[in-house]
Design an enzyme around this catalytic site. Structure first.
Site, short mmCIF file in Angstrom:
data_model
loop_
_atom_site.label_atom_id
_atom_site.label_comp_id
_atom_site.label_asym_id
_atom_site.label_seq_id
_atom_site.Cartn_x
_atom_site.Cartn_y
_atom_site.Cartn_z
N HIS A 177 4.32 3.52 2.28
CA HIS A 177 4.65 5.15 2.30
C HIS A 177 3.85 5.60 2.72
O HIS A 177 2.06 5.44 3.11
CB HIS A 177 5.10 5.22 0.89
CG HIS A 177 4.16 5.13 -0.20
ND1 HIS A 177 4.16 3.28 -0.48
CD2 HIS A 177 3.30 4.65 -0.98
CE1 HIS A 177 3.29 3.30 -1.19
NE2 HIS A 177 2.94 4.34 -1.90
N ASN A 181 -1.83 3.74 2.10
CA ASN A 181 -2.91 3.23 1.11
C ASN A 181 -2.62 1.61 1.65
O ASN A 181 -1.11 0.97 2.35
CB ASN A 181 -3.14 3.20 -0.06
CG ASN A 181 -3.23 4.68 -0.26
OD1 ASN A 181 -4.35 5.27 0.38
ND2 ASN A 181 -2.97 5.58 -1.38
N HIS A 183 1.65 9.48 1.86
CA HIS A 183 1.90 10.47 1.28
C HIS A 183 1.76 11.81 2.05
O HIS A 183 0.15 11.14 2.43
CB HIS A 183 0.53 10.23 0.35
CG HIS A 183 0.37 8.79 -1.06
ND1 HIS A 183 0.72 9.24 -2.27
CD2 HIS A 183 0.00 7.39 -0.34
CE1 HIS A 183 0.47 7.86 -2.60
NE2 HIS A 183 0.53 6.73 -1.69
N VAL A 237 2.51 0.41 -4.58
CA VAL A 237 3.95 -0.30 -4.40
C VAL A 237 4.24 -0.59 -3.13
O VAL A 237 2.86 -0.36 -2.39
CB VAL A 237 4.95 0.97 -4.32
CG1 VAL A 237 6.61 0.41 -4.70
CG2 VAL A 237 4.61 1.90 -5.53
#
Lengths: 114, 114
Positions: free
Chosen positions: A101, A88, A103, A97
């Protein structure tokens, strides 16, 4: 390292996490608010705010992150039934955050795109 | 190339597509069933069935796919509002075409994980 970043604190061991994989470049741990029976995050050990901050100097690292996702899927029995990888960026993407990253979600059918 | 593969046929020019980016390694085109105001796919020009088939020989290509996603987001004004990247694997992931691809979705808030 960014001293205000939640994920940098996890890398630094200042905040605990349920770690599923670690090597010299990345750390992977369970999401504390899982959206599926299996839900982990993979983060690079270097701080990068968003996908928008990536350039060709990160190309090898990015490939490693995706190969690590595949490895974690294998290790957790997700390969054959299947899984979903999501990254995202910023508000419309739902990024919460600001340390990039990916997921990994599995263990149930994932439908639609959010 | 896999002669039975829809995406290989698009790469080969046998099926038309609304192309948003092309280089020697990847092709990107609009999804024919968009799930957001902007919805494109990026595919490698080599045929790879699923994420499960990836190995270290694909590391540079995988990094290039993610950097291409960033470039397409920039080119289409998605960077600041944000966007989402999704890769699906097998049935639980919702994979429908067995030639790996990454979805880029933007132009609206993306909520949840499917």
């Amino acid at each position: 390292m960014n001293s205000d970043c939640l994920f940098c604190k996890i890398i630094d061991g200042k905040i605990p996490a349920d770690i599923v994989h670690e090597d010299d470049q990345v750390l992977a741990f369970k999401d504390i608010s899982p959206q599926a029976p299996f839900h982990s995050l993979i983060i690079p050990k270097i701080h990068i705010n968003t996908i928008n901050n990536l350039d060709t100097s990160h190309q090898t690292l990015l490939g490693h992150i995706l190969l690590t996702a595949k490895k974690i899927a294998v290790d957790n029995g997700l390969s054959e039934p299947g899984y979903r990888l999501i990254m995202n960026c910023n508000e419309d993407g739902g990024q919460t955050v600001f340390h990039i990253h990916i997921h990994i979600l599995g263990g149930r059918p994932l439908i639609g795109f959010g």
